[in-house]
Write an enzyme that holds these catalytic residues in place. Sequence first.
Site, PDB file in Angstrom:
ATOM      1  N   LYS A  41       3.828   0.546  -6.030  1.00 31.16           N
ATOM      2  CA  LYS A  41       4.954   1.475  -5.991  1.00 31.16           C
ATOM      3  C   LYS A  41       5.479   1.846  -7.372  1.00 31.16           C
ATOM      4  CE  LYS A  41       5.751   1.692  -1.418  1.00 31.16           C
ATOM      5  NZ  LYS A  41       5.836   2.930  -0.621  1.00 31.16           N
ATOM      6  N   SER A  62      12.075  -0.482   2.289  1.00 28.79           N
ATOM      7  CA  SER A  62      12.100  -1.856   2.794  1.00 28.79           C
ATOM      8  C   SER A  62      11.975  -2.846   1.654  1.00 28.79           C
ATOM      9  CB  SER A  62      10.983  -2.076   3.816  1.00 28.79           C
ATOM     10  OG  SER A  62       9.719  -1.804   3.230  1.00 28.79           O
ATOM     11  N   GLU A 187      -3.662   0.257   9.261  1.00 26.29           N
ATOM     12  CA  GLU A 187      -2.235   0.085   9.550  1.00 26.29           C
ATOM     13  C   GLU A 187      -2.033  -0.937  10.659  1.00 26.29           C
ATOM     14  OE1 GLU A 187      -0.202   3.501  11.056  1.00 26.29           O
ATOM     15  OE2 GLU A 187      -1.650   3.852  12.649  1.00 26.29           O
ATOM     16  N   GLY A 191       2.645  -0.669  14.526  1.00 26.18           N
ATOM     17  CA  GLY A 191       3.231   0.561  13.990  1.00 26.18           C
ATOM     18  C   GLY A 191       2.144   1.575  13.726  1.00 26.18           C
ATOM     19  N   ASP A 193       1.543   4.789  14.143  1.00 20.83           N
ATOM     20  CA  ASP A 193       1.798   6.229  14.190  1.00 20.83           C
ATOM     21  C   ASP A 193       0.729   7.020  13.452  1.00 20.83           C
ATOM     22  OD1 ASP A 193       3.298   7.010  11.265  1.00 20.83           O
ATOM     23  OD2 ASP A 193       3.323   4.926  11.858  1.00 20.83           O
ATOM     24  N   SER A 288      -2.020  -3.771  -1.700  1.00 18.66           N
ATOM     25  CA  SER A 288      -0.951  -2.899  -2.195  1.00 18.66           C
ATOM     26  C   SER A 288       0.139  -3.633  -2.961  1.00 18.66           C
ATOM     27  CB  SER A 288      -0.334  -2.121  -1.030  1.00 18.66           C
ATOM     28  OG  SER A 288       0.035  -2.997   0.014  1.00 18.66           O
TER      29      SER A 288
END
Length: 311
Positions: A41, A62, A187, A191, A193, A288
């Site tokens: 990030k 988060s 994923e 979750g 989606d 990540s």
Amino acid sequence: MHKLKDIVRPTTLIVSSKLNEVIGLDLTIASETFQHTGSFKFRAAYNLALNVPNEEILTASSGNFGQALAYACRLVGKRCTVVMPDTSAQVKINAVRGFGATVDLIDTKTVGRNERVAELAAQMPHAYHASAYDDQFVIDGNSTLGYELAGREFDVVIVPVGGGGLISGIINGLNHNKDNAAVYGAEPLLGNDATRSFRAGRLIPNEIEPMTIADGARTISLGNLNWPIISKGVKDMLEVPDETIAAALRMYYDLANLKCEPTGAVSLGAVLENKELFEGKKICVVVSGGNVDAEVYAKLIIKPLLNTEVR
């Protein structure tokens, strides 16, 4: 003031002979756990903080983007406010505060992140509202990881997916360097989606914030900016049960001497769930980040690694 390319730490590439022998595949780990603030990030956050003209930045996170943005803002002399779920890892809440940002904790069962950000934005009219994943500065910052992975002759690159900022950046970085590696999204099943959206060819959000152990992937939906990149650039989306995410995290600890957070283990979890898909391929699994509460991590790794967990 440093440009992103001058301040970002190169990703750490790890080949664990023990891990590869157990799994039976040719695997290279691209670990962002040693990046500034412990996750990818920082690439996005610094690029954003450096380039927006506003002196104050507001975001929801988060944890990983929040602490990366807090640190980036400190480096460039800007103010930062981060809306965080009260279920966020305590280590991430502490880090955001430690870098000098204001933390606004919310109960996501009673108020959504975006709703709270909208409330604060009305009170902070001069602040830049930064999405952790649905922002061009974010995608461009993350593309630097794609640049680093390009040209290494990987057949497959597997990337954890939450809001989609990382995978869209990697796709752009690989494409910019004319690298044809097949990109897979991974994923949490709880979750999923992105998988449902990819199958349907349109964005389908989660109804509520998913309570997967992969807290960095507790997002409602992919972003509008990264969706076209993902829908065209991803080979497939792979769903990973929480039990397999935990097994992958333990494998990194036991076999690669690598501490990662649950979200970072999702890409290896996708390999464990789909070994036959990657046989004979040169695989890169992206880790990540490595920010996880000590108590949570201890509970996840204390269960012995079982042969039945390797599929």
